[in-house]
Design a protein around this motif. Structure first.
Motif, PDB file in Angstrom:
ATOM      1  N   SER A  75       0.827  -1.203   0.000  1.00 23.50           N
ATOM      2  CA  SER A  75       0.000   0.000   0.000  1.00 23.50           C
ATOM      3  C   SER A  75       0.862   1.254   0.000  1.00 23.50           C
ATOM      4  O   SER A  75       2.019   1.247   0.419  1.00 23.50           O
ATOM      5  CB  SER A  75      -0.939  -0.009   1.206  1.00 23.50           C
ATOM      6  OG  SER A  75      -0.193   0.035   2.401  1.00 23.50           O
ATOM      7  N   GLY A  76       0.295   2.348  -0.493  1.00 25.64           N
ATOM      8  CA  GLY A  76       0.993   3.611  -0.541  1.00 25.64           C
ATOM      9  C   GLY A  76       0.607   4.407  -1.770  1.00 25.64           C
ATOM     10  O   GLY A  76      -0.235   3.991  -2.572  1.00 25.64           O
ATOM     11  N   VAL A  77       1.210   5.575  -1.909  1.00 25.41           N
ATOM     12  CA  VAL A  77       1.026   6.408  -3.091  1.00 25.41           C
ATOM     13  C   VAL A  77       2.337   6.416  -3.863  1.00 25.41           C
ATOM     14  O   VAL A  77       3.391   6.752  -3.320  1.00 25.41           O
ATOM     15  CB  VAL A  77       0.621   7.846  -2.704  1.00 25.41           C
ATOM     16  CG1 VAL A  77       0.533   8.715  -3.950  1.00 25.41           C
ATOM     17  CG2 VAL A  77      -0.702   7.842  -1.966  1.00 25.41           C
ATOM     18  N   PHE A  78       2.272   6.042  -5.114  1.00 24.32           N
ATOM     19  CA  PHE A  78       3.461   5.897  -5.947  1.00 24.32           C
ATOM     20  C   PHE A  78       3.325   6.817  -7.157  1.00 24.32           C
ATOM     21  O   PHE A  78       2.215   7.053  -7.653  1.00 24.32           O
ATOM     22  CB  PHE A  78       3.630   4.447  -6.387  1.00 24.32           C
ATOM     23  CG  PHE A  78       3.627   3.481  -5.236  1.00 24.32           C
ATOM     24  CD1 PHE A  78       4.790   3.187  -4.562  1.00 24.32           C
ATOM     25  CD2 PHE A  78       2.447   2.891  -4.810  1.00 24.32           C
ATOM     26  CE1 PHE A  78       4.793   2.319  -3.481  1.00 24.32           C
ATOM     27  CE2 PHE A  78       2.427   2.025  -3.735  1.00 24.32           C
ATOM     28  CZ  PHE A  78       3.610   1.735  -3.066  1.00 24.32           C
ATOM     29  N   SER A  79       4.440   7.308  -7.636  1.00 28.80           N
ATOM     30  CA  SER A  79       4.398   8.231  -8.768  1.00 28.80           C
ATOM     31  C   SER A  79       5.511   7.908  -9.751  1.00 28.80           C
ATOM     32  O   SER A  79       6.560   7.367  -9.386  1.00 28.80           O
ATOM     33  CB  SER A  79       4.522   9.682  -8.296  1.00 28.80           C
ATOM     34  OG  SER A  79       5.742   9.891  -7.621  1.00 28.80           O
ATOM     35  N   ARG A 109       5.378  15.487 -21.137  1.00 28.41           N
ATOM     36  CA  ARG A 109       5.527  14.671 -19.926  1.00 28.41           C
ATOM     37  C   ARG A 109       4.160  14.258 -19.396  1.00 28.41           C
ATOM     38  O   ARG A 109       3.237  15.069 -19.306  1.00 28.41           O
ATOM     39  CB  ARG A 109       6.307  15.432 -18.862  1.00 28.41           C
ATOM     40  CG  ARG A 109       7.708  15.805 -19.339  1.00 28.41           C
ATOM     41  CD  ARG A 109       8.558  16.377 -18.225  1.00 28.41           C
ATOM     42  NE  ARG A 109       9.855  16.791 -18.739  1.00 28.41           N
ATOM     43  CZ  ARG A 109      10.876  15.970 -18.942  1.00 28.41           C
ATOM     44  NH1 ARG A 109      10.743  14.674 -18.659  1.00 28.41           N
ATOM     45  NH2 ARG A 109      12.012  16.417 -19.417  1.00 28.41           N
ATOM     46  N   ILE A 110       4.082  12.997 -19.060  1.00 27.85           N
ATOM     47  CA  ILE A 110       2.840  12.422 -18.527  1.00 27.85           C
ATOM     48  C   ILE A 110       3.126  11.971 -17.094  1.00 27.85           C
ATOM     49  O   ILE A 110       4.051  11.180 -16.853  1.00 27.85           O
ATOM     50  CB  ILE A 110       2.375  11.233 -19.373  1.00 27.85           C
ATOM     51  CG1 ILE A 110       2.232  11.660 -20.841  1.00 27.85           C
ATOM     52  CG2 ILE A 110       1.068  10.649 -18.836  1.00 27.85           C
ATOM     53  CD1 ILE A 110       2.286  10.497 -21.810  1.00 27.85           C
ATOM     54  N   THR A 111       2.370  12.472 -16.155  1.00 29.80           N
ATOM     55  CA  THR A 111       2.535  12.108 -14.742  1.00 29.80           C
ATOM     56  C   THR A 111       1.688  10.881 -14.426  1.00 29.80           C
ATOM     57  O   THR A 111       0.503  10.822 -14.796  1.00 29.80           O
ATOM     58  CB  THR A 111       2.111  13.271 -13.829  1.00 29.80           C
ATOM     59  OG1 THR A 111       2.916  14.410 -14.140  1.00 29.80           O
ATOM     60  CG2 THR A 111       2.277  12.904 -12.362  1.00 29.80           C
ATOM     61  N   ILE A 112       2.290   9.921 -13.754  1.00 27.99           N
ATOM     62  CA  ILE A 112       1.598   8.702 -13.348  1.00 27.99           C
ATOM     63  C   ILE A 112       1.394   8.734 -11.835  1.00 27.99           C
ATOM     64  O   ILE A 112       2.359   8.881 -11.076  1.00 27.99           O
ATOM     65  CB  ILE A 112       2.388   7.433 -13.724  1.00 27.99           C
ATOM     66  CG1 ILE A 112       2.787   7.471 -15.209  1.00 27.99           C
ATOM     67  CG2 ILE A 112       1.573   6.184 -13.404  1.00 27.99           C
ATOM     68  CD1 ILE A 112       1.618   7.501 -16.171  1.00 27.99           C
ATOM     69  N   ASN A 113       0.154   8.618 -11.389  1.00 29.73           N
ATOM     70  CA  ASN A 113      -0.166   8.539  -9.965  1.00 29.73           C
ATOM     71  C   ASN A 113      -0.850   7.202  -9.685  1.00 29.73           C
ATOM     72  O   ASN A 113      -1.762   6.806 -10.411  1.00 29.73           O
ATOM     73  CB  ASN A 113      -1.100   9.682  -9.548  1.00 29.73           C
ATOM     74  CG  ASN A 113      -0.448  11.037  -9.725  1.00 29.73           C
ATOM     75  OD1 ASN A 113       0.603  11.291  -9.156  1.00 29.73           O
ATOM     76  ND2 ASN A 113      -1.061  11.902 -10.537  1.00 29.73           N
TER      77      ASN A 113
END
Length: 544
Positions: A107-111, A136-140
């Protein structure tokens, strides 16, 4: 804050495509041909409801590039991206982003980021390339903790109490509060990534969803935990007849949520018996046949009976007694049968096995969340388990009448998932072990009372053939075979191994329960239930 154990941080060129011939002008596209690249989205978000949830579906964005672009580079960096692939058609490219599995990341928030750059020829011979613009494309990627259970899942109306909340991934998001519907817990402590200890206030009767709050988490957590708060019991003393004569009672439970008594018996080769109270009286018993029935327990969430036969675990509806598909014990050794089970506070159960001889045989682990039954590499000698009301610890007492050297009494700590030895060596008799709600007291063989550190606090009369404990472990209740009556003992203080004296005189019951009785107590401590081979006795708890 997030878990990165097993996670991959990737930085590399994933795709480089030759898209067209170079411009013959050699002027880098100054002939009016476009060198621009654009993308259909500048961000992508993935979510998973739990660390053991399925991997979210891949997502695709479209890159569009000018007619002077000769090469296209797609680079991804960061945590949470498993793979990026590109498919080119004409002046567009479909860029597909595949996230890592939640089980890999936790679990967590990854980017992460994806950089898409078009390159054009820097000279007429195209001996070198010049970079155009980069998109640029941001991945969350948010992988949520999951709330699995609360133990005990039943509380008493207008009584504050303590419980254990189990789940996965709590440490990844700072816990700011615990709620029961909209009522805040009075105190909570994060014990581990999978465990919270919580104090809840006095609540009226009702059903309360358990929720853990964190400002770092987007949205509410998936919760499978419900606290059921019920009114205190006030049943009068009564003897309830069995639907069949002379059964041997294997287990006796009180289902506080549904105001029902459950018995596992050997009647007709194996029969579950259920008595329900409608607010005024006990119903006639309902029954369900279950061949070779050995033991039973309510699941952590109380949504099913876990019935144990000699070869399988069978989930059973706690109201209709309808059986679900059995889970056969894999690789059960010849001459070995499933014997007893104790439920943990994380929707699992440990299952012991037995043999006709005084020999070791393997334990099994049932997972309610996964619906699986697996053999462990732990062996015991015909062990009988008992669990505290909060679901930890579990106590195992071993041996048979043929055992020559008393086996060690074992504990299973659910929080650490480890077995520990106690300083006690004792061969079990016919009276099953009991543990109070918090695990602060245990009674073994109906006579030996243990307290902190599993030290022997004192002893009860040898004529105690059934026993149970109130929630805080201050009172022991026994059925005395010589007196044919109920006895009460104050065990709040250690007697340093000496004998406890009964409080008051023996208390007559509404009837004789019969041979080999089992005994239990309602969670509120107001009612005792005693079931032997003759009948089931309902007895208000003496005020002693």
């Amino acid at each position: 804050m997030h878990h990165v154990f097993g996670a991959r941080r990737v930085a590399g060129v994933l795709s480089i495509f030759l898209l067209s011939a170079c411009s013959s002008s050699g002027d880098g596209g100054d002939d009016g041909r476009s060198t621009q690249t654009s993308v259909s989205a500048d961000s992508i978000s993935f979510t998973a409801d739990a660390p053991d949830a399925a991997t979210p579906a891949a997502q695709t964005i479209t890159a569009t590039f000018g007619d002077s672009v000769a090469h296209l580079a797609v680079i991804h960096t960061g945590v949470g991206i498993a793979n990026v692939t590109s498919t080119v058609s004409g002046r567009t490219a479909q860029i597909t982003v595949e996230p890592e599995s939640p089980a890999t990341l936790g679990s967590g928030v990854f980017s992460g980021n994806i950089a898409v750059t078009g390159y054009f020829c820097a000279d007429a011979a195209c001996t070198s390339l010049a970079a155009g613009n980069t998109q640029r494309i941001t991945i969350n990627y948010q992988i949520s903790p999951v709330i699995l259970s609360i133990a005990p899942y039943v509380g008493t109306a207008n009584v504050a109490n303590t419980a254990i909340i189990r789940g996965v991934g709590f440490a990844a998001f700072p816990t700011q509060g615990v709620r029961f519907n909209d009522t805040q817990a009075t105190e909570f402590v994060l014990l581990s990534d999978q465990e919270l200890r919580v104090n809840y206030p006095a609540l009226p009767a009702g059903t309360y969803e358990v929720q853990v709050d964190s400002s770092a988490h987007q949205g509410s957590l998936q919760s499978q935990a419900t606290l059921v708060v019920v009114e205190p019991t006030d049943y009068p003393a009564q003897a309830l007849a069995y639907p069949v004569a002379g059964p041997s009672v294997r287990e006796l439970l009180y289902d506080a949520e549904r105001r029902a008594i459950l018995l596992a018996t050997d009647a007709s080769g194996g029969t579950l018996i259920r008595y329900a109270h409608d607010g005024a009286a006990w119903s006639a018993p309902s029954t369900a046949a279950l061949a070779d029935l050995q033991d039973m327990a309510l699941s952590t969430r109380g949504d099913r009976i876990l019935a144990l036969t000699g070869t399988a675990l069978v989930p059973v509806d706690p109201v209709s007694l309808a059986a679900d598909e059995p889970l056969a014990a894999p690789s059960l050794p010849s001459g070995t049968s499933l014997k007893g089970l104790a439920v943990t506070n994380d929707d699992r159960a440990l299952i012991t096995t037995g043999r006709a001889e005084s020999e070791n045989s393997p334990l099994y682990l049932y997972s309610g969340r996964q619906g699986t039954l697996a053999q462990l590499d732990v062996v015991m000698n015909n062990a009988t388990p008992a669990a505290a009301g909060v679901g930890t610890p579990l106590v195992f007492i071993q041996g048979t009448s043929e055992t020559t050297t008393a086996p060690v009494v074992l504990l299973f700590n659910v929080s650490s998932a480890q077995f520990d030895t106690t300083p006690v060596r004792l061969t079990q008799n016919a009276v099953p072990p009991v543990v109070n709600r918090t695990g602060s007291r245990a009674i073994l063989n109906g006579t030996n009372v243990y307290g902190a550190g599993f030290s022997l606090f004192g002893t009860l009369p040898s004529t105690s053939v059934a026993a149970t404990l109130n929630a805080d472990g201050s009172r022991a209740y026994t059925y005395d075979s010589d007196a044919g009556a109920l006895r009460v003992f104050d065990i709040s203080e250690s007697q340093n191994g000496g004998a406890y004296s009964a409080l008051g005189s023996p208390i007559a019951l509404a009837g004789d329960p019969g041979a080999n009785p089992r005994m239990t107590i309602s969670p509120d401590g107001n009612t005792l239930f005693i079931a032997g081979s003759t009948q089931l006795i309902v007895q208000p708890t003496p005020d002693l």
